[in-house]
Design a protein around this motif. Structure first.
Motif, PDB file in Angstrom:
ATOM      1  N   VAL A   1      -4.788   6.640   0.487  1.00 57.52           N
ATOM      2  CA  VAL A   1      -4.102   5.347   0.536  1.00 57.52           C
ATOM      3  C   VAL A   1      -4.422   4.621  -0.767  1.00 57.52           C
ATOM      4  CG1 VAL A   1      -3.872   3.138   1.740  1.00 57.52           C
ATOM      5  CG2 VAL A   1      -4.269   5.238   3.050  1.00 57.52           C
ATOM      6  N   TYR A   2      -3.386   4.056  -1.404  1.00 52.62           N
ATOM      7  CA  TYR A   2      -3.532   3.359  -2.677  1.00 52.62           C
ATOM      8  C   TYR A   2      -3.028   1.925  -2.570  1.00 52.62           C
ATOM      9  CZ  TYR A   2      -4.039   8.024  -4.690  1.00 52.62           C
ATOM     10  OH  TYR A   2      -4.460   9.303  -4.972  1.00 52.62           O
ATOM     11  N   LEU A   3      -3.650   1.045  -3.355  1.00 49.99           N
ATOM     12  CA  LEU A   3      -3.208  -0.344  -3.508  1.00 49.99           C
ATOM     13  C   LEU A   3      -3.116  -0.622  -4.992  1.00 49.99           C
ATOM     14  CD1 LEU A   3      -2.678  -3.260  -2.423  1.00 49.99           C
ATOM     15  CD2 LEU A   3      -5.144  -3.610  -2.581  1.00 49.99           C
ATOM     16  N   GLN A   4      -2.092  -1.354  -5.405  1.00 41.72           N
ATOM     17  CA  GLN A   4      -1.979  -1.696  -6.815  1.00 41.72           C
ATOM     18  C   GLN A   4      -2.914  -2.840  -7.131  1.00 41.72           C
ATOM     19  OE1 GLN A   4       1.606  -3.457  -8.237  1.00 41.72           O
ATOM     20  NE2 GLN A   4       1.232  -2.792 -10.319  1.00 41.72           N
ATOM     21  N   SER A   5      -3.693  -2.673  -8.196  1.00 46.00           N
ATOM     22  CA  SER A   5      -4.592  -3.736  -8.639  1.00 46.00           C
ATOM     23  C   SER A   5      -3.795  -4.769  -9.434  1.00 46.00           C
ATOM     24  CB  SER A   5      -5.716  -3.153  -9.496  1.00 46.00           C
ATOM     25  OG  SER A   5      -5.173  -2.601 -10.675  1.00 46.00           O
ATOM     26  N   LYS A   6      -4.418  -5.866  -9.761  1.00 50.37           N
ATOM     27  CA  LYS A   6      -3.748  -6.938 -10.503  1.00 50.37           C
ATOM     28  C   LYS A   6      -3.278  -6.478 -11.881  1.00 50.37           C
ATOM     29  CE  LYS A   6      -4.273 -10.440  -7.698  1.00 50.37           C
ATOM     30  NZ  LYS A   6      -3.180 -11.130  -7.093  1.00 50.37           N
ATOM     31  N   ASP A   7      -3.983  -5.492 -12.475  1.00 48.84           N
ATOM     32  CA  ASP A   7      -3.591  -5.014 -13.801  1.00 48.84           C
ATOM     33  C   ASP A   7      -2.511  -3.938 -13.750  1.00 48.84           C
ATOM     34  OD1 ASP A   7      -5.093  -2.917 -12.842  1.00 48.84           O
ATOM     35  OD2 ASP A   7      -6.584  -2.972 -14.433  1.00 48.84           O
ATOM     36  N   GLY A   8      -1.982  -3.653 -12.561  1.00 43.37           N
ATOM     37  CA  GLY A   8      -0.875  -2.725 -12.420  1.00 43.37           C
ATOM     38  C   GLY A   8      -1.263  -1.295 -12.102  1.00 43.37           C
TER      39      GLY A   8
ATOM     40  N   GLU B   1      -5.142   1.849  -7.186  1.00 45.28           N
ATOM     41  CA  GLU B   1      -6.526   2.110  -6.826  1.00 45.28           C
ATOM     42  C   GLU B   1      -6.566   2.730  -5.445  1.00 45.28           C
ATOM     43  OE1 GLU B   1      -8.932  -1.373  -6.889  1.00 45.28           O
ATOM     44  OE2 GLU B   1      -8.292  -1.949  -8.899  1.00 45.28           O
ATOM     45  N   GLU B   2      -7.322   3.825  -5.314  1.00 43.96           N
ATOM     46  CA  GLU B   2      -7.487   4.429  -4.009  1.00 43.96           C
ATOM     47  C   GLU B   2      -8.383   3.533  -3.165  1.00 43.96           C
ATOM     48  OE1 GLU B   2      -8.835   8.470  -4.126  1.00 43.96           O
ATOM     49  OE2 GLU B   2      -8.985   8.574  -1.961  1.00 43.96           O
TER      50      GLU B   2
ATOM     51  N   ARG C   1       4.064  11.124 -11.145  1.00 46.14           N
ATOM     52  CA  ARG C   1       3.782  12.529 -11.390  1.00 46.14           C
ATOM     53  C   ARG C   1       2.290  12.870 -11.270  1.00 46.14           C
ATOM     54  NH1 ARG C   1       7.217  16.158 -12.288  1.00 46.14           N
ATOM     55  NH2 ARG C   1       8.849  14.978 -13.297  1.00 46.14           N
ATOM     56  N   TRP C   2       1.404  11.973 -11.713  1.00 40.93           N
ATOM     57  CA  TRP C   2      -0.024  12.278 -11.640  1.00 40.93           C
ATOM     58  C   TRP C   2      -0.507  12.406 -10.202  1.00 40.93           C
ATOM     59  CZ3 TRP C   2      -3.267   8.947  -9.134  1.00 40.93           C
ATOM     60  CH2 TRP C   2      -2.853   7.624  -8.996  1.00 40.93           C
ATOM     61  N   MET C   3       0.171  11.771  -9.265  1.00 37.47           N
ATOM     62  CA  MET C   3      -0.208  11.888  -7.858  1.00 37.47           C
ATOM     63  C   MET C   3       0.233  13.216  -7.264  1.00 37.47           C
ATOM     64  SD  MET C   3       0.417   8.462  -5.730  1.00 37.47           S
ATOM     65  CE  MET C   3      -0.406   6.961  -6.080  1.00 37.47           C
TER      66      MET C   3
ATOM     67  N   TYR D   1       0.857  -1.172   0.000  1.00 35.28           N
ATOM     68  CA  TYR D   1       0.000   0.000   0.000  1.00 35.28           C
ATOM     69  C   TYR D   1       0.897   1.228   0.000  1.00 35.28           C
ATOM     70  CZ  TYR D   1      -4.230  -2.612   1.210  1.00 35.28           C
ATOM     71  OH  TYR D   1      -5.298  -3.453   1.196  1.00 35.28           O
ATOM     72  N   PHE D   2       0.362   2.324  -0.501  1.00 42.08           N
ATOM     73  CA  PHE D   2       1.076   3.588  -0.526  1.00 42.08           C
ATOM     74  C   PHE D   2       0.236   4.636   0.160  1.00 42.08           C
ATOM     75  CE2 PHE D   2       2.785   0.932  -3.724  1.00 42.08           C
ATOM     76  CZ  PHE D   2       4.142   1.166  -3.659  1.00 42.08           C
ATOM     77  N   ILE D   3       0.802   5.261   1.179  1.00 45.83           N
ATOM     78  CA  ILE D   3       0.119   6.289   1.957  1.00 45.83           C
ATOM     79  C   ILE D   3       0.668   7.631   1.510  1.00 45.83           C
ATOM     80  CG2 ILE D   3      -0.357   7.177   4.261  1.00 45.83           C
ATOM     81  CD1 ILE D   3       0.415   4.365   5.341  1.00 45.83           C
ATOM     82  N   THR D   4      -0.209   8.508   1.025  1.00 44.54           N
ATOM     83  CA  THR D   4       0.225   9.840   0.623  1.00 44.54           C
ATOM     84  C   THR D   4      -0.166  10.849   1.695  1.00 44.54           C
ATOM     85  OG1 THR D   4      -1.795  10.301  -0.630  1.00 44.54           O
ATOM     86  CG2 THR D   4       0.038   9.291  -1.830  1.00 44.54           C
TER      87      THR D   4
END
Length: 115
Positions: A101-108, A111-112, A66-68, A35-38
């Motif tokens: 908070v984001y998680l990477q989905s199976k397709d890369g 997702e928030e 960059r989009w984040m 997970y990624f916490i911004t």
């Protein structure tokens, strides 16, 4: 795969970066999900990193895509999936504000997720 080979692979990933190895920014490294916490500022991100590391969590402070950056700070904390709930609870308890908070989905894709 032996522990020595796993360590060497992990070191190579850190050394050469994710683009050159074909692993996405938020990718699974050796079967682990992250997970990624911004945060709203780099100061909050650094405070969060010190708090979590001081409390025994494994986390890494890194640049966001960059989009984040358009949605706030250009840094995020990468936290293992198994530690996300206690990590976010500790940050909230110590009043370090989390942006998203984001998680990477199976397709890369990232997702928030609700915090």
């Amino acid at each position: 795969m032996t522990a020595r080979v796993r360590y060497a692979l992990a070191a190579a990933l850190r050394l050469h970066g994710s683009r050159q190895t074909g692993i996405d920014w938020a990718g699974e490294v050796m079967g682990m999900r992250y997970y990624f916490i911004t945060f709203r500022s780099v100061t909050y991100a650094q405070q969060g990193e010190r708090l979590l590391k001081g409390s025994g969590f494994r986390c890494v402070l890194q640049r966001t895509p960059r989009w984040m950056e358009e949605q706030g700070c250009g840094y995020a904390l990468r936290v293992r999936a198994a530690e996300i709930e206690p990590a976010t609870a500790l940050l909230a308890q110590r009043q370090i504000p989390i942006r998203r908070v984001y998680l990477q989905s199976k397709d890369g894709l990232l997702e928030e997720v609700a915090t």
